[in-house]
Design a protein around this motif. Structure first.
Motif, PDB file in Angstrom:
ATOM      1  N   PRO A  62     -36.245   2.721  33.440  1.00  7.78           N
ATOM      2  CA  PRO A  62     -37.080   3.738  32.798  1.00  7.78           C
ATOM      3  C   PRO A  62     -38.525   3.751  33.278  1.00  7.78           C
ATOM      4  CG  PRO A  62     -36.687   1.898  31.312  1.00  7.78           C
ATOM      5  CD  PRO A  62     -35.855   1.640  32.513  1.00  7.78           C
ATOM      6  N   ASN A  63     -38.943   2.689  33.968  1.00  7.96           N
ATOM      7  CA  ASN A  63     -40.358   2.575  34.354  1.00  7.96           C
ATOM      8  C   ASN A  63     -40.637   3.153  35.741  1.00  7.96           C
ATOM      9  OD1 ASN A  63     -38.941   0.761  35.814  1.00  7.96           O
ATOM     10  ND2 ASN A  63     -40.189  -1.031  35.345  1.00  7.96           N
ATOM     11  N   SER A  64     -39.724   4.009  36.219  1.00  9.27           N
ATOM     12  CA  SER A  64     -39.865   4.621  37.560  1.00  9.27           C
ATOM     13  C   SER A  64     -39.830   3.601  38.690  1.00  9.27           C
ATOM     14  CB  SER A  64     -41.153   5.450  37.671  1.00  9.27           C
ATOM     15  OG  SER A  64     -41.117   6.489  36.726  1.00  9.27           O
ATOM     16  N   ALA A  65     -39.320   2.400  38.417  1.00 12.07           N
ATOM     17  CA  ALA A  65     -39.167   1.403  39.489  1.00 12.07           C
ATOM     18  C   ALA A  65     -38.238   1.979  40.557  1.00 12.07           C
ATOM     19  CB  ALA A  65     -38.583   0.113  38.925  1.00 12.07           C
ATOM     20  N   PRO A  66     -38.509   1.686  41.828  1.00 14.16           N
ATOM     21  CA  PRO A  66     -37.667   2.237  42.897  1.00 14.16           C
ATOM     22  C   PRO A  66     -36.232   1.726  42.820  1.00 14.16           C
ATOM     23  CG  PRO A  66     -39.202   0.599  43.770  1.00 14.16           C
ATOM     24  CD  PRO A  66     -39.588   0.837  42.357  1.00 14.16           C
TER      25      PRO A  66
END
Length: 213
Positions: A62-66
């Motif tokens: 959810p944290n936009s991590a790749p």
């Protein structure tokens, strides 16, 4: 921010396939978690590419991590379309991706069988993961038609590993895909569609491409 890794198994396969388990074991040795969602969802009969895309996207951090996607066959095709749709996907590894699979698969069924499938709504398909025949809805075909390779234009670093003797998806399909996309690297392997005899080579290529320890 380090990438999250997700493996997408092939059509009528499962997270327990030899390839999925081998790659998962290698990731574990590197102390990296590899997610392997079950794309059958307990309901293979209503499988569609759209359902696979939505299911995998829901697993993205959810944290936009790749995210790096590793996809086998139909899982490879699904991974490519996820990469087109979601900027969170930063790398793709495609193992014998099922580019143009309808044009390769449907002729093997023959017109009469396809006509019957359309009329009766379900076709019995050999599910390798389950080791038995299971019904598949014709919606699988009507949904798949919209997923065309020409739509895949986002320049994501992509590694394709494809067997020269692939009897299911000819390696030509990957050549054609690579030709117009300079961000894609194609590695030919001395193998068939299953790639079972080149797993060590595949792992070395993944490790190098993903810069794993």
């Amino acid at each position: 921010m380090s990438s999250e890794y997700i493996y997408l198994h092939g059509f009528a396969s499962s997270p327990n396939s030899a390839k999925a388990q081998y790659i998962s074991d290698r990731f574990r040795e590197c102390n990296i978690k590899l997610q392997i969602p079950d794309l059958n969802c307990g309901d293979f009969s209503h499988l569609t590419i759209t359902r696979q895309i939505n299911q995998v996207a829901a697993e993205f951090p959810p944290n936009s991590a790749p995210v790096t996607l590793i996809g086998s066959s139909l899982g490879g095709l699904t991974a490519a379309h996820l990469g087109q749709k979601y900027s969170q996907v930063e790398k793709l590894v495609l193992l014998a991706p099922a580019f143009g699979f309808l044009s390769h698969w449907l002729p093997t069924l023959g017109d009469e069988k396809i006509r019957r499938w359309q009329q009766e709504k379900y076709l019995m398909v050999n599910h390798y993961g389950e080791g038995k025949l299971l019904p598949l809805s014709y919606d699988f075909i009507t949904d798949a038609v919209q997923y065309q390779e020409e739509n895949l234009q986002r320049p994501i670093p992509t590694l394709i590993l494809h067997g020269k003797n692939d009897e299911v998806i000819p390696i030509q399909a990957s050549y054609d895909f690579t030709k117009l996309r300079p961000w894609v690297k194609l590695v030919e392997l001395d193998s068939d569609h299953a790639l079972g005899n080149v797993m060590a080579e595949i792992w070395q290529a993944i490790r190098q491409f993903c810069q794993l320890p």
